[in-house]
Design a protein around this motif. Sequence first.
Motif, PDB file in Angstrom:
ATOM      1  N   VAL A 126       0.863  -1.181   0.000  1.00 35.23           N
ATOM      2  CA  VAL A 126       0.000   0.000   0.000  1.00 35.23           C
ATOM      3  C   VAL A 126       0.900   1.231   0.000  1.00 35.23           C
ATOM      4  CG1 VAL A 126      -1.905   1.196   1.122  1.00 35.23           C
ATOM      5  CG2 VAL A 126      -1.710  -1.288   1.340  1.00 35.23           C
ATOM      6  N   GLU A 127       0.898   1.946  -1.112  1.00 31.90           N
ATOM      7  CA  GLU A 127       1.685   3.179  -1.217  1.00 31.90           C
ATOM      8  C   GLU A 127       0.753   4.363  -1.024  1.00 31.90           C
ATOM      9  OE1 GLU A 127       3.277   6.283  -4.338  1.00 31.90           O
ATOM     10  OE2 GLU A 127       3.076   4.253  -5.133  1.00 31.90           O
ATOM     11  N   TYR A 128       1.097   5.233  -0.083  1.00 31.89           N
ATOM     12  CA  TYR A 128       0.226   6.389   0.169  1.00 31.89           C
ATOM     13  C   TYR A 128       1.036   7.576   0.663  1.00 31.89           C
ATOM     14  CZ  TYR A 128       0.224   4.343   4.945  1.00 31.89           C
ATOM     15  OH  TYR A 128       0.571   3.796   6.156  1.00 31.89           O
ATOM     16  N   VAL A 129       0.410   8.719   0.641  1.00 30.39           N
ATOM     17  CA  VAL A 129       0.999  10.043   0.884  1.00 30.39           C
ATOM     18  C   VAL A 129       1.904  10.418  -0.286  1.00 30.39           C
ATOM     19  CG1 VAL A 129       2.106  11.618   2.470  1.00 30.39           C
ATOM     20  CG2 VAL A 129       0.930   9.610   3.393  1.00 30.39           C
ATOM     21  N   SER A 130       3.145   9.916  -0.300  1.00 29.88           N
ATOM     22  CA  SER A 130       4.072  10.115  -1.429  1.00 29.88           C
ATOM     23  C   SER A 130       4.098  11.559  -1.925  1.00 29.88           C
ATOM     24  CB  SER A 130       3.715   9.157  -2.580  1.00 29.88           C
ATOM     25  OG  SER A 130       3.882   7.814  -2.174  1.00 29.88           O
ATOM     26  N   ALA A 131       4.087  12.506  -0.980  1.00 31.09           N
ATOM     27  CA  ALA A 131       4.121  13.920  -1.349  1.00 31.09           C
ATOM     28  C   ALA A 131       5.517  14.329  -1.791  1.00 31.09           C
ATOM     29  CB  ALA A 131       3.693  14.770  -0.157  1.00 31.09           C
ATOM     30  N   ASN A 132       5.581  15.324  -2.683  1.00 30.17           N
ATOM     31  CA  ASN A 132       6.874  15.876  -3.058  1.00 30.17           C
ATOM     32  C   ASN A 132       7.577  16.388  -1.800  1.00 30.17           C
ATOM     33  OD1 ASN A 132       6.338  15.421  -5.747  1.00 30.17           O
ATOM     34  ND2 ASN A 132       5.645  17.508  -6.155  1.00 30.17           N
ATOM     35  N   PRO A 133       8.859  16.122  -1.642  1.00 30.49           N
ATOM     36  CA  PRO A 133       9.570  16.554  -0.429  1.00 30.49           C
ATOM     37  C   PRO A 133       9.980  18.012  -0.523  1.00 30.49           C
ATOM     38  CG  PRO A 133      11.081  15.376  -1.854  1.00 30.49           C
ATOM     39  CD  PRO A 133       9.736  15.338  -2.539  1.00 30.49           C
ATOM     40  N   THR A 134       9.003  18.872  -0.751  1.00 28.78           N
ATOM     41  CA  THR A 134       9.303  20.294  -0.957  1.00 28.78           C
ATOM     42  C   THR A 134       8.646  21.183   0.083  1.00 28.78           C
ATOM     43  OG1 THR A 134       7.450  20.392  -2.531  1.00 28.78           O
ATOM     44  CG2 THR A 134       9.649  20.044  -3.440  1.00 28.78           C
ATOM     45  N   GLY A 135       7.975  20.576   1.056  1.00 24.87           N
ATOM     46  CA  GLY A 135       7.308  21.363   2.075  1.00 24.87           C
ATOM     47  C   GLY A 135       6.509  20.481   3.002  1.00 24.87           C
ATOM     48  N   PRO A 136       5.825  21.089   3.957  1.00 27.16           N
ATOM     49  CA  PRO A 136       5.029  20.306   4.904  1.00 27.16           C
ATOM     50  C   PRO A 136       3.825  19.671   4.221  1.00 27.16           C
ATOM     51  CG  PRO A 136       4.646  22.651   5.228  1.00 27.16           C
ATOM     52  CD  PRO A 136       5.766  22.546   4.236  1.00 27.16           C
ATOM     53  N   LEU A 137       3.322  18.614   4.807  1.00 32.72           N
ATOM     54  CA  LEU A 137       2.140  17.945   4.273  1.00 32.72           C
ATOM     55  C   LEU A 137       0.921  18.842   4.466  1.00 32.72           C
ATOM     56  CD1 LEU A 137       2.738  14.342   5.683  1.00 32.72           C
ATOM     57  CD2 LEU A 137       3.275  15.210   3.402  1.00 32.72           C
ATOM     58  N   HIS A 138       0.069  18.907   3.442  1.00 35.63           N
ATOM     59  CA  HIS A 138      -1.141  19.728   3.551  1.00 35.63           C
ATOM     60  C   HIS A 138      -2.355  18.856   3.852  1.00 35.63           C
ATOM     61  CE1 HIS A 138      -2.333  18.425  -0.447  1.00 35.63           C
ATOM     62  NE2 HIS A 138      -1.255  18.971  -1.011  1.00 35.63           N
ATOM     63  N   ALA A 250       4.228  11.154  11.982  1.00 40.56           N
ATOM     64  CA  ALA A 250       4.250  10.615  13.340  1.00 40.56           C
ATOM     65  C   ALA A 250       3.205  11.307  14.211  1.00 40.56           C
ATOM     66  CB  ALA A 250       5.644  10.766  13.951  1.00 40.56           C
ATOM     67  N   ALA A 251       3.018  12.611  14.003  1.00 40.38           N
ATOM     68  CA  ALA A 251       2.005  13.346  14.763  1.00 40.38           C
ATOM     69  C   ALA A 251       0.607  12.826  14.472  1.00 40.38           C
ATOM     70  CB  ALA A 251       2.088  14.836  14.438  1.00 40.38           C
ATOM     71  N   LEU A 252       0.426  12.248  13.294  1.00 45.60           N
ATOM     72  CA  LEU A 252      -0.858  11.684  12.898  1.00 45.60           C
ATOM     73  C   LEU A 252      -0.941  10.191  13.233  1.00 45.60           C
ATOM     74  CD1 LEU A 252      -3.451  12.620  11.422  1.00 45.60           C
ATOM     75  CD2 LEU A 252      -2.382  11.917   9.277  1.00 45.60           C
ATOM     76  N   GLY A 253       0.152   9.638  13.741  1.00 53.50           N
ATOM     77  CA  GLY A 253       0.170   8.217  14.077  1.00 53.50           C
ATOM     78  C   GLY A 253       0.458   7.320  12.899  1.00 53.50           C
ATOM     79  N   VAL A 254       1.131   7.849  11.876  1.00 52.01           N
ATOM     80  CA  VAL A 254       1.430   7.078  10.671  1.00 52.01           C
ATOM     81  C   VAL A 254       2.918   6.736  10.646  1.00 52.01           C
ATOM     82  CG1 VAL A 254       1.507   7.100   8.141  1.00 52.01           C
ATOM     83  CG2 VAL A 254      -0.442   8.119   9.347  1.00 52.01           C
ATOM     84  N   SER A 255       3.213   5.465  10.431  1.00 52.24           N
ATOM     85  CA  SER A 255       4.601   5.001  10.331  1.00 52.24           C
ATOM     86  C   SER A 255       4.736   4.123   9.095  1.00 52.24           C
ATOM     87  CB  SER A 255       4.983   4.214  11.587  1.00 52.24           C
ATOM     88  OG  SER A 255       6.294   3.705  11.483  1.00 52.24           O
ATOM     89  N   MET A 256       5.718   4.421   8.268  1.00 55.55           N
ATOM     90  CA  MET A 256       5.939   3.670   7.030  1.00 55.55           C
ATOM     91  C   MET A 256       6.956   2.546   7.237  1.00 55.55           C
ATOM     92  SD  MET A 256       4.054   5.021   4.649  1.00 55.55           S
ATOM     93  CE  MET A 256       3.084   6.531   4.405  1.00 55.55           C
ATOM     94  N   ASP A 257       6.780   1.490   6.479  1.00 58.20           N
ATOM     95  CA  ASP A 257       7.761   0.398   6.471  1.00 58.20           C
ATOM     96  C   ASP A 257       8.902   0.690   5.505  1.00 58.20           C
ATOM     97  OD1 ASP A 257       6.220  -1.304   8.234  1.00 58.20           O
ATOM     98  OD2 ASP A 257       4.891  -1.674   6.543  1.00 58.20           O
ATOM     99  N   VAL A 258       8.577   1.358   4.392  1.00 58.42           N
ATOM    100  CA  VAL A 258       9.562   1.594   3.328  1.00 58.42           C
ATOM    101  C   VAL A 258       9.438   3.034   2.832  1.00 58.42           C
ATOM    102  CG1 VAL A 258      10.303   0.961   0.993  1.00 58.42           C
ATOM    103  CG2 VAL A 258       9.526  -0.824   2.578  1.00 58.42           C
ATOM    104  N   TYR A 259      10.575   3.710   2.701  1.00 62.78           N
ATOM    105  CA  TYR A 259      10.659   4.986   1.987  1.00 62.78           C
ATOM    106  C   TYR A 259      11.508   4.734   0.741  1.00 62.78           C
ATOM    107  CZ  TYR A 259       8.686   7.683   5.863  1.00 62.78           C
ATOM    108  OH  TYR A 259       7.844   8.195   6.821  1.00 62.78           O
TER     109      TYR A 259
END
Length: 574
Positions: A126-138, A250-259
């Motif tokens: 399951v791949e999710y979020v995957s935001a560009n690493p150019t700023g904070p998540l919106h 982490a503040a949202l309680g989300v932890s990834m297995d793979v980056y």
Amino acid sequence: MNLFSDIRDLVLDRLAGLAESGALPGGLDLANVAVEPPRDPAHGDMATNAAMVLAKPAGMKPRDIAEALAAALGDDDRIATAEVAGPGFLNLRLAQGVWAGLVEGVLADGEAYGRSTMGQGETVNVEYVSANPTGPLHVGHTRGAVFGDALASLLDHAGYAVTREYYINDGGAQVDVLARSAYERYREACGQAPEIAEGLYPGEYLIPVGEALKETYGESLLDKGEAEWLADVRDFATDKMMEMIRADLAALGVSMDVYFSEKSLYGTGRIEAAIDDLDAKGLIYRGTLEPPKGKLPEDWEPREQTLFRSTDYGDDVDRPIRKSDESWTYFAPDIAYHYDKVSRGFDQLIDVFGADHGGYVKRMKAAVAALSDQKVPLDIKLTQLVRLYKNGEPFKMSKRAGNFVTLRDVVDQVGPDVTRFVMLTRKNDAPLDFDFDKVLEQSKDNPVFYVQYAHARVHSVLRKAAEQGVALTDRPKLEDEAELAVAKKLAEWPRLVEIAARGHEPHRIAFYLYDLASEFHTLWNKGNENTALRFLQEGDPVASAEKIALPRAVGVVISAGLGILGVTPVEEMR
């Protein structure tokens, strides 16, 4: 324990018996025979479509099959009545003792109740979020993060082996823009006026990055040309952005297995390997595409390109994989990334994208179908927009981000638990209104509060029972319709988990929890009027023990459901 599955097994057994006796033809396909809750609870506890789906292959009238099946079910002591309705539906009422046994089974299974082996250990990425690493998540990323994380937990609950993955888009031009933006904040840290030109990222979140650059490099980059500092600043700023993104998750309680880094695909032969695989299958060619829909011929400049024959796998048009200068299109590394996932041996792939990726679905599915020889299914889930309100007005933009509301803005306002639950109160492909005032209301209209309040009430009963020295028993005494309604809702939980997992629909868990809480609150309120329905029977510890078995079972299921959603169940409301 799965009561619906147990009764379906009973129905299948009786159908097999009817075939053996000659009342039904042998060899009928029973795969589509279902046992489910009736649309109208007044019709019974369960209903089966067996007669309707078997009538045509059996060459019989549905009602005749239903009547024979009803008679065959009558010898099982779990079935109180089996009534034929309409053209051949069969409504079942279960014996009252079944519901007491159900509650006992929930308490015996504990947190294992509702867990399924449906997935058979199949591996799912399951791949999710995957935001560009150019700023904070919106806030849009927030919805995708919550949906993807809950879906991963749901699949795990249903017996799949799940890998949570984040694809870092650090290989494109946007990270060069990040580097130039960070460099201006570096100049600011060195006492110079930053020049935030149009096209650069203006958010204040880059100020600490500029300060960190100064701490690391001093003022040594000021006198260098861009060609000398760009690569180093790009890597430095990307790392800092990913640190911030990980902290936001982490503040949202989300932890990834793979980056997984997109940059790792370039210059390593991995993109070439994926394209070579497609080329070996005859799916890469030189050609000229038709003009896009809505373009007049004079607006279109036809040119020969290297194309992927995605129309062979259901896409609308073939897709370019190289630009006119022979550099890769953005689609090429995405193909290579999914080729890597296929090569890692996953049985299923799921991508969670934002609403703006609708045009991306067919081409990516075509690529995965081609790369895996149609053996690995890809499901792409799009999360629609979130509209934020506060004090009846649209919520203002974040100054820190520059032009959007951040994940941290939302979590800081209402906390991670409320954020996660509310994000799952609509199906992923439906827009969602997030009202900061309403999500903190203590009312039935606020599903977060309503479900948490039910769980807190359960624990309030248990605390008082402990104070009174009530010895627990797992066997309840269920007499009133309101008690039976709660037990019947508990019976739906294992079935609901499998349905939600099969459809990749974690919002169904939130809906179910609200319905269960509603049945429980109804029973609680009836106890205010009828003392015989109160969970604690004054002066009768045996009756109290029997009464509190039901709320204990409710607590088990609510805790499990909230766990899937990533929400912490509360034991006391404050």
